[in-house]
Design an enzyme around this catalytic site. Structure first.
Site, mmCIF file in Angstrom:
data_model
loop_
_atom_site.group_PDB
_atom_site.id
_atom_site.type_symbol
_atom_site.label_atom_id
_atom_site.label_comp_id
_atom_site.label_asym_id
_atom_site.label_seq_id
_atom_site.Cartn_x
_atom_site.Cartn_y
_atom_site.Cartn_z
ATOM 1 N N SER A 199 79.880 28.079 -16.943
ATOM 2 C CA SER A 199 79.555 28.737 -15.679
ATOM 3 C C SER A 199 79.916 27.795 -14.540
ATOM 4 C CB SER A 199 78.059 29.024 -15.647
ATOM 5 O OG SER A 199 77.624 29.182 -14.322
ATOM 6 N N SER A 200 80.192 28.377 -13.385
ATOM 7 C CA SER A 200 80.561 27.526 -12.249
ATOM 8 C C SER A 200 79.388 26.696 -11.731
ATOM 9 C CB SER A 200 81.156 28.368 -11.115
ATOM 10 O OG SER A 200 80.229 29.336 -10.700
ATOM 11 N N CYS A 201 78.157 26.956 -12.220
ATOM 12 C CA CYS A 201 77.024 26.138 -11.769
ATOM 13 C C CYS A 201 77.008 24.757 -12.421
ATOM 14 C CB CYS A 201 75.699 26.854 -11.974
ATOM 15 S SG CYS A 201 75.256 27.017 -13.696
ATOM 16 N N TYR A 247 70.129 25.266 -16.866
ATOM 17 C CA TYR A 247 71.255 26.040 -17.406
ATOM 18 C C TYR A 247 72.547 25.230 -17.318
ATOM 19 C CZ TYR A 247 74.448 30.060 -17.848
ATOM 20 O OH TYR A 247 75.432 30.932 -18.238
ATOM 21 N N LYS A 288 75.076 23.994 -20.294
ATOM 22 C CA LYS A 288 76.497 24.374 -20.320
ATOM 23 C C LYS A 288 77.402 23.141 -20.315
ATOM 24 C CE LYS A 288 76.307 28.776 -20.717
ATOM 25 N NZ LYS A 288 76.925 29.402 -21.919
ATOM 26 N N HIS A 319 71.609 38.776 -11.423
ATOM 27 C CA HIS A 319 72.413 38.096 -10.406
ATOM 28 C C HIS A 319 72.483 38.965 -9.145
ATOM 29 C CE1 HIS A 319 73.859 35.987 -14.067
ATOM 30 N NE2 HIS A 319 73.829 34.961 -13.251
#
Ligand code: GFB
Length: 326
Positions: A109-111, A138, A142, A181
């Protein structure tokens, strides 16, 4: 790699990303796609996962199973987001290694990027600064997953690679207002405000953060493309990064997103803000030049994806609202 002849296991096939991936594999002509329901195979249980891999011997694995949610779910279920995701990744990646899987694609994920990293986010900004608080658990999980893939290549030569998608939306999304989201949440809020004749709909936060969005079927096409065109040696040794970003490369503010969705659903009232809710990362737009250099860039325009999703929402509204997911 030609995927059409391979036995492919899609982990997480009932979720938004996994179900889109199964559709994309079908479009590609793959006929040997393996899936398991949650009550048949719990990916957080190591023995179950190992037995499944030894029995099925998939040749290719797409790891789209994860505990996911929006900003509030990430911030509320912090232990679960860390534990469940770590267990799923560790079990599946290690079992794939033991079973001799030819290729594995892990989804992050981009987070994973630092809160205040320069924009657009290049792959090499990973681990260059502090993470954003609301989704740190999270993100840590990841990052562990993509590092497992990288290091199973470095130690054992496994062809395991990772893709980092931007914020996703589309068919089979979660429309629960507490856990979803932003995009599905705003679609539902604005639709319900219109249907009830309300003059105001409320978005969380200041409306100023910027986000990038990708329609999930476009992501799934990109995943099939990456499985066929990106191997571990190219990724880790030639490109010298740990993963490839997958996004549209374009972002907009949350308020602009709300206005676009309002147009699609036909809500003409006022958009108010609830600033007691968190904003999260101020901006998150991916640099997608590596994906483009590999030859993939065919995402739908945002509005077209929103229109398709709204159509699906309308067709499934009673089911969605009667069976809330967490
Ligand atoms: O999509 P979202 O929940 O997560 O929120 P993140 C994005 C932005 O939209 C935040 C605002 O600034 C929210 O405050 N927002 C406005 C809303 N109205 C709403 C609403 O009604 N619901 C929601 N959910 N947001 C997630 C991470 O971060 O992004 C995950 O927590 C994952 O771990 C995912 O990485 C892609 O974009 O902030």
């Amino acid at each position: 790699m030609d995927l059409r002849t391979k036995k492919i296991y899609v982990a997480g096939h009932s979720g938004m990303v996994g179900s889109a991936t199964v559709r994309a594999l079908e479009r590609r002509g793959c006929q040997n796609v393996v899936t398991r329901e949650l009550d048949e195979l719990n990916l957080t249980r190591q023995t179950e996962v190992e037995e499944f891999f030894q029995a099925e011997k998939p040749e290719v694995v797409i790891l789209a199973a994860a505990k996911v949610g929006g900003i509030l779910a990430n911030d509320t279920y912090r232990a679960e987001f860390l534990y469940d995701n770590l267990m799923i990744e560790a079990n599946v990646i290690h079992a794939a290694h033991e079973a001799g899987v030819e290729k594995l694609l892990f989804l992050g994920s981009s987070c994973i990027y630092p809160k205040l990293a320069p924009q657009p986010l290049k792959e090499e900004y990973l681990l260059s600064d502090y993470l954003e608080h609301t989704n740190e658990p999270y993100a840590v999980a990841k990052i562990a997953g993509l590092k497992l893939c990288e290091n199973y290549y470095r130690q054992y030569g496994d062809n395991f690679v990772s893709a980092m998608p931007t914020n996703l939306f589309g068919v089979n999304d979660n429309f629960n207002l507490e856990t979803s989201h932003v995009l599905p949440a705003l679609m539902r809020k604005l639709h319900e405000a219109k249907t009830r004749g309300e003059g105001t709909a409320t978005i969380w936060g200041t409306g100023k953060p910027k986000r990038e969005f990708l329609f999930v079927d476009d992501l799934a096409d990109a995943l099939v493309f990456l499985l066929e065109n990106l191997d571990a040696r190219t990724l880790y040794d030639e490109m010298n990064v740990a993963h490839v970003n997958v996004g549209s490369g374009e972002d907009l503010t949350i308020l602009e997103l709300a206005q676009t969705i309002a147009e699609v659903v036909g809500f003409e009232g006022e958009i108010a803000r609830d600033e007691s809710k968190p904003d999260g990362t101020p901006r998150k737009v991916l640099d997608v030049s590596r994906l483009r250099s590999l030859g993939w860039e065919k995402a739908r325009p945002l509005r077209a994806g929103i229109e398709e999703t709204y159509q699906w929402f309308l067709e499934n509204e009673s089911r969605i609202t009667s069976k809330e997911r967490v």
